[in-house]
Design a protein around this motif. Structure first.
Motif, PDB file in Angstrom:
ATOM      1  N   VAL A 110      23.215 -15.880  10.778  1.00 47.55           N
ATOM      2  CA  VAL A 110      22.934 -17.020  11.580  1.00 47.55           C
ATOM      3  C   VAL A 110      24.312 -18.001  11.460  1.00 47.55           C
ATOM      4  CG1 VAL A 110      21.528 -19.077  12.195  1.00 47.55           C
ATOM      5  CG2 VAL A 110      20.628 -16.941  11.473  1.00 47.55           C
ATOM      6  N   GLN A 160      21.230 -30.781  18.165  1.00 47.27           N
ATOM      7  CA  GLN A 160      19.964 -30.307  17.658  1.00 47.27           C
ATOM      8  C   GLN A 160      19.089 -29.737  18.739  1.00 47.27           C
ATOM      9  OE1 GLN A 160      18.674 -30.004  14.686  1.00 47.27           O
ATOM     10  NE2 GLN A 160      19.805 -31.482  13.403  1.00 47.27           N
ATOM     11  N   THR A 161      19.428 -29.968  20.000  1.00 43.25           N
ATOM     12  CA  THR A 161      18.874 -29.581  21.111  1.00 43.25           C
ATOM     13  C   THR A 161      19.069 -28.078  21.544  1.00 43.25           C
ATOM     14  OG1 THR A 161      20.304 -30.293  22.873  1.00 43.25           O
ATOM     15  CG2 THR A 161      18.663 -31.944  22.070  1.00 43.25           C
ATOM     16  N   LYS A 162      20.148 -27.623  20.876  1.00 42.00           N
ATOM     17  CA  LYS A 162      20.604 -26.193  21.091  1.00 42.00           C
ATOM     18  C   LYS A 162      20.551 -25.261  19.862  1.00 42.00           C
ATOM     19  CE  LYS A 162      24.174 -27.444  24.832  1.00 42.00           C
ATOM     20  NZ  LYS A 162      24.980 -27.275  25.387  1.00 42.00           N
ATOM     21  N   ASP A 163      20.216 -24.020  20.028  1.00 37.62           N
ATOM     22  CA  ASP A 163      20.369 -22.916  18.885  1.00 37.62           C
ATOM     23  C   ASP A 163      21.521 -22.976  18.274  1.00 37.62           C
ATOM     24  OD1 ASP A 163      21.589 -20.943  19.872  1.00 37.62           O
ATOM     25  OD2 ASP A 163      19.899 -20.590  21.377  1.00 37.62           O
ATOM     26  N   PRO A 164      21.551 -22.342  17.067  1.00 35.82           N
ATOM     27  CA  PRO A 164      22.898 -22.198  16.413  1.00 35.82           C
ATOM     28  C   PRO A 164      23.904 -21.168  16.976  1.00 35.82           C
ATOM     29  CG  PRO A 164      20.944 -21.812  14.944  1.00 35.82           C
ATOM     30  CD  PRO A 164      20.475 -21.833  16.194  1.00 35.82           C
ATOM     31  N   TYR A 165      23.383 -20.311  17.988  1.00 31.47           N
ATOM     32  CA  TYR A 165      24.229 -19.492  18.722  1.00 31.47           C
ATOM     33  C   TYR A 165      24.995 -20.080  19.941  1.00 31.47           C
ATOM     34  CZ  TYR A 165      21.958 -16.345  15.837  1.00 31.47           C
ATOM     35  OH  TYR A 165      21.335 -15.580  14.655  1.00 31.47           O
ATOM     36  N   HIS A 166      24.613 -21.505  20.267  1.00 30.81           N
ATOM     37  CA  HIS A 166      25.241 -22.155  21.612  1.00 30.81           C
ATOM     38  C   HIS A 166      25.577 -23.668  21.107  1.00 30.81           C
ATOM     39  CE1 HIS A 166      22.534 -18.875  22.954  1.00 30.81           C
ATOM     40  NE2 HIS A 166      23.553 -18.901  23.990  1.00 30.81           N
ATOM     41  N   GLN A 167      26.606 -23.641  20.110  1.00 31.56           N
ATOM     42  CA  GLN A 167      27.166 -24.932  19.533  1.00 31.56           C
ATOM     43  C   GLN A 167      28.604 -24.943  20.267  1.00 31.56           C
ATOM     44  OE1 GLN A 167      25.529 -27.344  18.017  1.00 31.56           O
ATOM     45  NE2 GLN A 167      23.511 -26.143  18.237  1.00 31.56           N
TER      46      GLN A 167
END
Length: 310
Positions: free
Chosen positions: A171, A238-245
């Motif tokens: 992750v 924080q509104t997105k998951d770790p794969y879409h930063q």
């Protein structure tokens, strides 16, 4: 969102430590004239600062400002001062019976002017001195009005790891420095010019590059700083998951840190500071002096991904 970050930083403060590395020599130094002051600035791996010759501020009312000769009141002008060697300077062992000093000398000055004259400037020299040589540059109280000095050290780095302090295997773990440890200012109000009081000298150090060795044998990678949004200094949405930063400063650990000493990876940081100066709103903005690097180490636990309901 920011409460989560605050809790993570509390944990980080216990494991982040500044390395006692072999200090570098001066990265660079520069002498400038600002209003009635002549300042010699430096930047190195520990911090930055300035040594200046100066006069009393004059706001334009009343009689002309007094000359240096008038202000001396018949006393001799001592053009040099001895300072301790600034932190981060590496020098060989001094000869027997001597010690190293930083000698700053006001040269080409004109005592018949209010600010030392247009040709006045500072010269800096690292030199070994014995007691007699050190006494060549006394510093009587009346000379204080012609000198001032300021300096600052870089703050201890505080590394933020998002989305959690304990990354998970495979992750992305995102790395940033806290804003409080990535920028620092130093200023001195005594630098006001006789005829342009707005020309006060300010120095600023900013982190411009962060090199990270994640400690898992994959090698170092480099991140440019200053790319995080102003309204979210962690650079993590924080509104997105770790794969879409959007933050490009991240690393994926392929294995947990269970087999590492104390169950944590040793993360090595190389933090590059750029120091600039500013002498007034009409002086062309911030002007860089030079760069220097600071080294730090972070102990970071990495865990396997937890199964749902496990």
């Amino acid at each position: 969102m920011h409460n989560r970050v605050g809790r993570a930083l509390l944990a980080l403060s216990a494991v982040l430590a500044l390395l006692v590395a072999v200090p570098a020599t001066t990265a660079s130094a520069e002498t400038i004239t600002t209003g009635n002051s002549v300042c010699s600035m430096y930047v190195n791996s520990v911090g930055f600062g300035s040594y200046c010759s100066s006069g009393q501020p004059y706001l334009g009312d009343g009689p002309p400002p007094p000359t240096w000769k008038t202000r001396l009141e018949g006393k001799p002008f001592v053009p040099c001062r001895n300072f301790e060697i600034p932190p981060g300077i590496r020098l060989p062992k001094a000869p027997d019976g001597k010690k190293w000093v930083l000698r700053v000398t006001i040269t080409d000055y004109n005592l018949d002017t209010y600010n030392g004259g247009d040709k006045a400037h500072l010269e800096r020299a690292y030199m070994p001195v014995d007691a007699a040589e050190e006494a060549q540059c006394p510093f009587p109280d009346y000379m204080k009005q012609f000198w001032y000095r300021f300096q600052t050290n870089y703050p201890d780095p505080a590394l933020q790891v998002m989305p959690t302090f304990t990354p998970r295997v495979n992750v992305p773990a995102y790395f940033t420095l806290t804003p409080q440890t990535a920028e620092v200012y130093e200023t001195d109000g005594t630098t006001s010019s006789y005829f342009s009081p707005g020309h006060n000298l300010t120095m600023r150090g900013m982190v411009v590059e962060l090199a990270i060795d994640p400690g898992d044998g994959t090698g170092e990678f480099t991140c440019l700083t200053g790319t995080t949004p102003l309204d979210d200094p962690t650079g993590y949405d924080q509104t997105k998951d770790p794969y879409h930063q959007l933050n490009p400063c991240f690393h994926k650990y392929a294995k947990s840190s269970a087999s590492q000493p104390d169950g944590m990876y040793t993360v090595k940081l190389t933090i590059t500071w750029e120091v600039s100066y500013w002498i007034g709103k009409d002086a062309g903005g911030w002007k860089p002096i030079g760069k220097a690097s600071v080294h730090a180490v972070q102990r970071l636990p990495v865990q396997e991904v937890e199964a749902i309901g496990g």
